[in-house]
Write a protein that holds these residues in place. Structure first.
Motif, PDB file in Angstrom:
ATOM      1  N   LEU A   8       0.829  -1.205   0.000  1.00  0.00           N
ATOM      2  CA  LEU A   8       0.000   0.000   0.000  1.00  0.00           C
ATOM      3  C   LEU A   8       0.865   1.257   0.000  1.00  0.00           C
ATOM      4  CD1 LEU A   8      -3.054   0.622   0.074  1.00  0.00           C
ATOM      5  CD2 LEU A   8      -2.882   0.770   2.559  1.00  0.00           C
ATOM      6  N   LEU A   9       1.919   1.227   0.808  1.00  0.00           N
ATOM      7  CA  LEU A   9       2.830   2.376   0.878  1.00  0.00           C
ATOM      8  C   LEU A   9       3.598   2.568  -0.429  1.00  0.00           C
ATOM      9  CD1 LEU A   9       4.156   1.851   4.512  1.00  0.00           C
ATOM     10  CD2 LEU A   9       2.756   3.767   3.708  1.00  0.00           C
ATOM     11  N   LYS A  10       3.929   1.448  -1.103  1.00  0.00           N
ATOM     12  CA  LYS A  10       4.613   1.543  -2.394  1.00  0.00           C
ATOM     13  C   LYS A  10       3.719   2.222  -3.429  1.00  0.00           C
ATOM     14  CE  LYS A  10       7.588  -2.547  -1.843  1.00  0.00           C
ATOM     15  NZ  LYS A  10       7.851  -3.939  -2.317  1.00  0.00           N
ATOM     16  N   GLN A  11       2.407   1.881  -3.390  1.00  0.00           N
ATOM     17  CA  GLN A  11       1.451   2.535  -4.301  1.00  0.00           C
ATOM     18  C   GLN A  11       1.425   4.048  -4.062  1.00  0.00           C
ATOM     19  OE1 GLN A  11      -2.498   0.887  -4.047  1.00  0.00           O
ATOM     20  NE2 GLN A  11      -1.753  -1.231  -4.079  1.00  0.00           N
ATOM     21  N   VAL A  12       1.384   4.413  -2.789  1.00  0.00           N
ATOM     22  CA  VAL A  12       1.329   5.832  -2.442  1.00  0.00           C
ATOM     23  C   VAL A  12       2.589   6.545  -2.920  1.00  0.00           C
ATOM     24  CG1 VAL A  12       1.196   7.499  -0.554  1.00  0.00           C
ATOM     25  CG2 VAL A  12      -0.166   5.418  -0.453  1.00  0.00           C
ATOM     26  N   LEU A  13       3.737   5.935  -2.693  1.00  0.00           N
ATOM     27  CA  LEU A  13       5.003   6.561  -3.077  1.00  0.00           C
ATOM     28  C   LEU A  13       5.101   6.778  -4.588  1.00  0.00           C
ATOM     29  CD1 LEU A  13       7.448   4.731  -0.645  1.00  0.00           C
ATOM     30  CD2 LEU A  13       7.094   7.201  -0.784  1.00  0.00           C
ATOM     31  N   THR A  14       4.554   5.844  -5.357  1.00  0.00           N
ATOM     32  CA  THR A  14       4.563   5.993  -6.820  1.00  0.00           C
ATOM     33  C   THR A  14       3.819   7.267  -7.222  1.00  0.00           C
ATOM     34  OG1 THR A  14       4.637   3.595  -7.160  1.00  0.00           O
ATOM     35  CG2 THR A  14       3.881   4.945  -9.014  1.00  0.00           C
ATOM     36  N   LYS A  15       2.662   7.491  -6.591  1.00  0.00           N
ATOM     37  CA  LYS A  15       1.861   8.681  -6.895  1.00  0.00           C
ATOM     38  C   LYS A  15       2.489   9.961  -6.352  1.00  0.00           C
ATOM     39  CE  LYS A  15      -1.689   7.534  -9.366  1.00  0.00           C
ATOM     40  NZ  LYS A  15      -1.880   8.150 -10.700  1.00  0.00           N
ATOM     41  N   THR A  16       3.019   9.914  -5.146  1.00  0.00           N
ATOM     42  CA  THR A  16       3.582  11.135  -4.547  1.00  0.00           C
ATOM     43  C   THR A  16       4.831  11.596  -5.287  1.00  0.00           C
ATOM     44  OG1 THR A  16       4.787   9.824  -2.889  1.00  0.00           O
ATOM     45  CG2 THR A  16       2.631  10.695  -2.257  1.00  0.00           C
ATOM     46  N   VAL A  17       5.576  10.650  -5.843  1.00  0.00           N
ATOM     47  CA  VAL A  17       6.743  11.025  -6.645  1.00  0.00           C
ATOM     48  C   VAL A  17       6.275  11.644  -7.969  1.00  0.00           C
ATOM     49  CG1 VAL A  17       8.700  10.139  -7.973  1.00  0.00           C
ATOM     50  CG2 VAL A  17       8.309   9.347  -5.630  1.00  0.00           C
ATOM     51  N   GLU A  18       5.236  11.050  -8.576  1.00  0.00           N
ATOM     52  CA  GLU A  18       4.705  11.558  -9.848  1.00  0.00           C
ATOM     53  C   GLU A  18       4.172  12.984  -9.699  1.00  0.00           C
ATOM     54  OE1 GLU A  18       1.087  10.588 -13.031  1.00  0.00           O
ATOM     55  OE2 GLU A  18       1.539   9.158 -11.424  1.00  0.00           O
ATOM     56  N   TYR A  19       3.509  13.260  -8.554  1.00  0.00           N
ATOM     57  CA  TYR A  19       2.897  14.568  -8.332  1.00  0.00           C
ATOM     58  C   TYR A  19       3.736  15.472  -7.418  1.00  0.00           C
ATOM     59  CZ  TYR A  19      -1.434  13.275 -10.684  1.00  0.00           C
ATOM     60  OH  TYR A  19      -2.369  12.926 -11.623  1.00  0.00           O
ATOM     61  N   ASP A  20       4.865  14.985  -6.980  1.00  0.00           N
ATOM     62  CA  ASP A  20       5.796  15.751  -6.156  1.00  0.00           C
ATOM     63  C   ASP A  20       5.180  16.195  -4.819  1.00  0.00           C
ATOM     64  OD1 ASP A  20       8.588  16.588  -6.408  1.00  0.00           O
ATOM     65  OD2 ASP A  20       7.831  18.598  -6.071  1.00  0.00           O
TER      66      ASP A  20
END
Length: 493
Positions: A117-129
């Motif tokens: 779940l945290l990996k999913q979040v990190l993928t998005k937070t990196v994409e959107y900074d």
């Protein structure tokens, strides 16, 4: 009660709530529905509706408390798209929700479930900074790795966190600078002017943070403050530079484009070209960007206003007439607010005056007679209304009425022009006074107005917060006035 009503308004604006959260015929449900209908305004009206003539009115406090708790829980389920928020806002809220879910799972011993779940979040937070969410997630990943004894993954996450920390520090420093500027610039006129004296140092520091960190927050804070402060000081050349730079940033940094409505920068870019008198460049940009704005939106009408003014200021009157026709043919013009509609009426009157169409050469006179009247709620274009009336009496050669209008302008100036931000209007009013004192004689007016005319040409437009609208630049109006009294004198002979 006011706080509860505000929460209910927020929820209704975002689509309302499911009736399933209430039990049938509960007082919480009744209280909610009656507030939505506007029947409850305070404690007394709530008691009257919920309890009628009954003596049992002491339960309102508990009912409000239970309703408030239910509504606060519903905030996580609201439809963000209904509030005109950018799409990135929904992504941010979704990332935070998953972060909280992962936190609950880890606290309950579900580390192996939380990590994906945290990996999913990190993928998005990196994409959107979203650096602050990335930091929260990576710290949670470290804790989870410790619990699972995942050494390799632990050090990978630690490396990511160490790389992120300088960016997060830059974000926080930039945010604090922006917040401090906001509180100062939102204060009194004196406080604002004092703070603007040091704004260049602040902006230099914020620009350096963006160039060092290349994060969304450092760019966005610099961008907003730069436009705001330069608009206040009337430095629209700088806003042109900032918006041009921003176009390049939007193209080169996808995470910035993901979180900013690109139309906003294009809108400001066109507006800045108008105010900086970069008219030819502005017209090209305005024509290029126009398809990006929906004709059913308020923003389209605001954008067209700037586009039309660019054409008028550039003396491209045929283009201005074409744009005005597009606006008038748009059925959604009836939906924009009354003040905006009156601005378009005023703009049409000026355009018909300076460049009457062959098929309706006298149309502008009826437009003047039906134009918005002077009033306090029209601050920002009262001067334009008064000047248009002066032009009308000049056109019909009613010099007695014209003298009266110029006198009205002098009184307006005495009451409203108390600082340097009104300097251009003040100079133009003096030119009109010269016209009257010269008895509308061309040679005398031209000679006596020469100094003021050149002074007007050298005087920059004021900052937007203080500006009166120049639908037609004062220089162009004065040239028109001289030409008109010259022709009138020839006809008199």
């Amino acid at each position: 009660m006011e706080e509860l009503k505000k929460i209910i308004r927020i929820i209704e604006k975002r689509g309302g709530i499911s009736p399933q959260i209430f039990t049938n015929n509960s007082k919480e449900k009744r209280l909610y529905l009656e507030v939505v209908k506007g029947n409850i305004s305070d404690e007394e009206s709530a008691k009257a509706i919920l309890y009628g003539d009954s003596d049992e009115r002491d339960g309102l406090k508990m009912i409000k408390s239970r309703l408030r708790k239910k509504l606060m829980n519903q905030l996580f389920l609201l439809d963000d798209r209904r509030d005109g928020l950018p799409a990135s806002h929904s992504v941010e809220q979704n990332c935070l929700a998953k972060f909280y879910q992962a936190r609950v799972l880890i606290d309950a011993g579900g580390n192996d479930i939380a990590l994906p779940l945290l990996k999913q979040v990190l993928t998005k937070t990196v994409e959107y900074d979203f650096n602050y969410i990335s930091s929260l997630c990576l710290r949670l990943v470290l804790q989870s790795c410790i619990n699972l004894k995942e050494k390799a993954f632990f050090y990978k996450a630690l490396h990511q966190l160490n790389e992120l920390n300088p960016k997060l520090t830059a974000d926080q420093e930039s945010e604090l600078l922006f917040m401090q500027a906001s509180i100062e610039l939102s204060g009194s006129v004196v406080a604002r002017k004092n703070y603007l004296k040091q704004i260049d140092k602040v902006l230099s520091k914020m620009l350096a943070l963006w160039q060092q960190a290349h994060t969304f927050e450092t760019f966005h804070n610099y961008y907003r403050l730069s436009i705001w402060s330069h608009e206040l000081t009337g430095d629209f050349d700088q806003i042109v530079l900032v918006t041009n730079m921003s176009e390049k940033v939007l193209q080169e940094h996808k995470f910035v484009a993901n979180r900013i409505d690109i139309r906003f920068n294009k809108f400001i870019q066109v507006y800045a070209h108008l105010r900086a008198k970069k008219l030819e460049e502005g017209l090209v940009l305005a024509n290029t960007y126009l398809p990006l704005f929906s004709t059913s939106s308020n923003n389209w009408f605001a954008y067209m206003e700037n586009y039309t003014l660019l054409a008028i200021h550039a003396k491209k009157y045929e283009v201005a007439h074409m744009l005005l026709h597009q606006v008038q043919e748009n059925p959604f013009i009836k939906k924009i607010n009354k003040l905006a509609q009156e601005r378009w009426t005023l703009l049409e009157a000026y355009l018909q005056f300076i460049a009457p169409q062959k098929e309706s050469p006298l149309k502008w006179k009826s437009l003047v007679q039906n134009s918005p009247s002077y009033s306090k709620d029209k601050e920002g274009f009262n001067v334009a209304i008064l000047i248009l009336q002066v032009m009308y009496y000049l056109e019909i050669v009613d010099y007695e009425a014209l003298e009266y209008r110029v006198d009205s302008l002098k009184k307006y100036a005495q009451h409203h022009f108390k600082d340097s931000f009104s300097e251009r209007s003040r100079i133009f009013f003096k030119l009109l006074t010269v016209l009257v004192r010269s008895n509308f004689e061309y040679s005398t007016t031209h000679k006596k107005g020469h100094y003021l005319y050149h002074k007007l040409q050298k005087t920059p437009t004021p900052g937007d917060a203080y500006a009166e609208i120049e639908i037609i630049p004062y220089e162009h109006l004065w040239e028109f006035i001289l030409e008109r009294i010259k022709k009138t004198a020839l006809y008199a002979k």
